[in-house]
Design a protein around this motif. Structure first.
Motif, PDB file in Angstrom:
ATOM      1  N   ASP A   2      45.709  42.325  27.415  1.00 38.88           N
ATOM      2  CA  ASP A   2      46.273  42.907  28.627  1.00 38.88           C
ATOM      3  C   ASP A   2      45.181  43.404  29.567  1.00 38.88           C
ATOM      4  N   LYS A   3      44.129  44.009  29.008  1.00 36.82           N
ATOM      5  CA  LYS A   3      43.026  44.512  29.820  1.00 36.82           C
ATOM      6  C   LYS A   3      42.298  43.358  30.507  1.00 36.82           C
ATOM      7  N   LEU A   4      42.135  42.254  29.793  1.00 39.43           N
ATOM      8  CA  LEU A   4      41.481  41.086  30.378  1.00 39.43           C
ATOM      9  C   LEU A   4      42.310  40.544  31.536  1.00 39.43           C
ATOM     10  N   LEU A   5      43.604  40.418  31.347  1.00 38.56           N
ATOM     11  CA  LEU A   5      44.475  39.940  32.418  1.00 38.56           C
ATOM     12  C   LEU A   5      44.497  40.912  33.591  1.00 38.56           C
ATOM     13  N   GLU A   6      44.475  42.193  33.290  1.00 37.68           N
ATOM     14  CA  GLU A   6      44.423  43.207  34.343  1.00 37.68           C
ATOM     15  C   GLU A   6      43.135  43.059  35.159  1.00 37.68           C
ATOM     16  N   TYR A   7      42.030  42.809  34.463  1.00 38.80           N
ATOM     17  CA  TYR A   7      40.749  42.618  35.135  1.00 38.80           C
ATOM     18  C   TYR A   7      40.767  41.353  35.996  1.00 38.80           C
ATOM     19  N   TYR A  12      41.180  39.259  42.077  1.00 42.77           N
ATOM     20  CA  TYR A  12      41.790  38.643  43.245  1.00 42.77           C
ATOM     21  C   TYR A  12      42.371  39.666  44.214  1.00 42.77           C
ATOM     22  N   SER A  13      42.142  40.933  43.974  1.00 40.73           N
ATOM     23  CA  SER A  13      42.631  41.973  44.874  1.00 40.73           C
ATOM     24  C   SER A  13      41.737  42.040  46.110  1.00 40.73           C
ATOM     25  N   ASP A  14      42.250  42.657  47.158  1.00 38.12           N
ATOM     26  CA  ASP A  14      41.455  42.834  48.375  1.00 38.12           C
ATOM     27  C   ASP A  14      40.174  43.605  48.083  1.00 38.12           C
ATOM     28  N   GLU A  15      40.279  44.617  47.227  1.00 39.85           N
ATOM     29  CA  GLU A  15      39.110  45.435  46.882  1.00 39.85           C
ATOM     30  C   GLU A  15      38.003  44.569  46.266  1.00 39.85           C
ATOM     31  N   ALA A  16      38.364  43.739  45.295  1.00 33.27           N
ATOM     32  CA  ALA A  16      37.370  42.911  44.618  1.00 33.27           C
ATOM     33  C   ALA A  16      36.815  41.828  45.540  1.00 33.27           C
ATOM     34  N   VAL A  17      37.684  41.232  46.341  1.00 35.39           N
ATOM     35  CA  VAL A  17      37.228  40.201  47.275  1.00 35.39           C
ATOM     36  C   VAL A  17      36.241  40.804  48.272  1.00 35.39           C
ATOM     37  N   ASN A  18      36.552  41.993  48.782  1.00 30.14           N
ATOM     38  CA  ASN A  18      35.631  42.659  49.720  1.00 30.14           C
ATOM     39  C   ASN A  18      34.303  42.982  49.045  1.00 30.14           C
ATOM     40  N   LEU A  19      34.372  43.474  47.824  1.00 30.63           N
ATOM     41  CA  LEU A  19      33.156  43.807  47.083  1.00 30.63           C
ATOM     42  C   LEU A  19      32.321  42.557  46.831  1.00 30.63           C
ATOM     43  N   GLY A  20      32.958  41.469  46.422  1.00 32.78           N
ATOM     44  CA  GLY A  20      32.236  40.241  46.117  1.00 32.78           C
ATOM     45  C   GLY A  20      31.704  39.524  47.336  1.00 32.78           C
ATOM     46  N   THR A  21      32.300  39.755  48.479  1.00 33.20           N
ATOM     47  CA  THR A  21      31.886  39.058  49.695  1.00 33.20           C
ATOM     48  C   THR A  21      30.939  39.896  50.552  1.00 33.20           C
ATOM     49  N   TRP A  22      31.315  41.146  50.791  1.00 36.72           N
ATOM     50  CA  TRP A  22      30.561  41.989  51.709  1.00 36.72           C
ATOM     51  C   TRP A  22      29.690  43.025  51.009  1.00 36.72           C
ATOM     52  N   GLY A  23      30.007  43.358  49.790  1.00 36.69           N
ATOM     53  CA  GLY A  23      29.241  44.376  49.079  1.00 36.69           C
ATOM     54  C   GLY A  23      29.931  45.720  49.145  1.00 36.69           C
ATOM     55  N   ILE A  24      29.151  46.765  49.278  1.00 34.29           N
ATOM     56  CA  ILE A  24      29.660  48.130  49.204  1.00 34.29           C
ATOM     57  C   ILE A  24      29.721  48.723  50.610  1.00 34.29           C
ATOM     58  N   GLN A  25      30.904  49.213  50.972  1.00 36.14           N
ATOM     59  CA  GLN A  25      31.074  49.772  52.310  1.00 36.14           C
ATOM     60  C   GLN A  25      30.129  50.943  52.522  1.00 36.14           C
ATOM     61  N   GLU A  26      29.563  51.003  53.692  1.00 33.38           N
ATOM     62  CA  GLU A  26      28.582  51.994  54.130  1.00 33.38           C
ATOM     63  C   GLU A  26      27.202  51.769  53.517  1.00 33.38           C
ATOM     64  N   GLN A  27      27.120  50.987  52.457  1.00 33.75           N
ATOM     65  CA  GLN A  27      25.817  50.686  51.863  1.00 33.75           C
ATOM     66  C   GLN A  27      25.319  49.310  52.317  1.00 33.75           C
ATOM     67  N   THR A  28      26.192  48.320  52.273  1.00 35.72           N
ATOM     68  CA  THR A  28      25.791  46.975  52.705  1.00 35.72           C
ATOM     69  C   THR A  28      26.548  46.526  53.944  1.00 35.72           C
ATOM     70  N   PHE A  29      27.706  47.127  54.214  1.00 32.43           N
ATOM     71  CA  PHE A  29      28.437  46.772  55.431  1.00 32.43           C
ATOM     72  C   PHE A  29      29.152  47.990  55.984  1.00 32.43           C
ATOM     73  N   VAL A  30      29.447  47.916  57.278  1.00 35.64           N
ATOM     74  CA  VAL A  30      30.230  48.947  57.951  1.00 35.64           C
ATOM     75  C   VAL A  30      31.410  48.257  58.629  1.00 35.64           C
ATOM     76  N   GLU A  31      32.477  49.005  58.787  1.00 31.47           N
ATOM     77  CA  GLU A  31      33.660  48.468  59.448  1.00 31.47           C
ATOM     78  C   GLU A  31      33.994  49.355  60.629  1.00 31.47           C
ATOM     79  N   LYS A  32      34.158  48.713  61.788  1.00 27.93           N
ATOM     80  CA  LYS A  32      34.483  49.460  62.996  1.00 27.93           C
ATOM     81  C   LYS A  32      35.465  48.639  63.812  1.00 27.93           C
ATOM     82  N   ASP A  33      36.571  49.260  64.170  1.00 27.04           N
ATOM     83  CA  ASP A  33      37.614  48.603  64.958  1.00 27.04           C
ATOM     84  C   ASP A  33      38.081  47.291  64.327  1.00 27.04           C
TER      85      ASP A  33
END
Length: 164
Positions: A2-7, A12-33
């Motif tokens: 179950d933990k593996l499937l949860e992972y 495929y969540s927005d959080e993971a996709v953003n992390l894998g594509t852009w990195g860490i907010q405020e550290q590697t990317f910023v978002e404005k407007d």
């Protein structure tokens, strides 16, 4: 298990996709407007790609979603910027597809419907290939029947999960 499937589901969540594509907010990317850009530290590092690679983002993992805007920023090339702007203005880029987030009831319904649709599809394919059904005369009936078998319900389930 179950933990593996949860992972895997989280990957495929927005959080993971953003992390894998852009990195860490405020550290590697910023978002404005609603627009993202890499931080000055990443842009001035000599290689945006290497900076992202070093933190584990953008390293060909399967959760990366390279948006057109992302390519423009990583390549840092005026021609790419110009072409990307023109393509966005003319609507040439399709939007990034979202993955439906199904409840357990939706998953059960999806499994049942997709099995029925898949079986019907394979039978229909065979009949079209071997000439038992004709694309000219039987296609409309085939499309209606496969929709009745579950394609319509699957679309309803998927589209329902994608609404804000």
């Amino acid at each position: 298990m179950d933990k593996l499937l949860e992972y895997v589901n989280w990957l495929y969540s927005d959080e993971a996709v953003n992390l894998g594509t852009w990195g860490i907010q405020e550290q590697t990317f910023v978002e404005k407007d609603g627009s993202r850009d890499f931080t000055d530290a990443v842009k001035n590092s000599g290689s945006i790609q290497k900076s992202l690679w070093d933190i584990g983002a953008s390293n060909n993992n399967f959760t990366t979603v390279f948006t057109y805007d992302w390519f423009s920023k990583v390549l840092n090339n005026p021609l790419v910027d110009t072409l990307t702007t023109e393509a966005n203005e003319k609507g040439w880029f399709p939007s990034v597809a979202k993955v439906p987030k199904l409840t357990s009831a939706d998953k059960e319904e999806e499994t049942m419907r997709s099995t029925t649709v898949h079986d019907f599809f394979l039978r229909g394919l065979e009949q079209f290939v071997y000439g038992k059904l004709s694309p000219e005369t039987d296609w409309d009936g085939y499309v209606k029947e496969i929709n009745d078998k579950g394609v319509g319900k699957l679309l309803e389930i998927y589209n329902g999960t994608l609404q804000p």
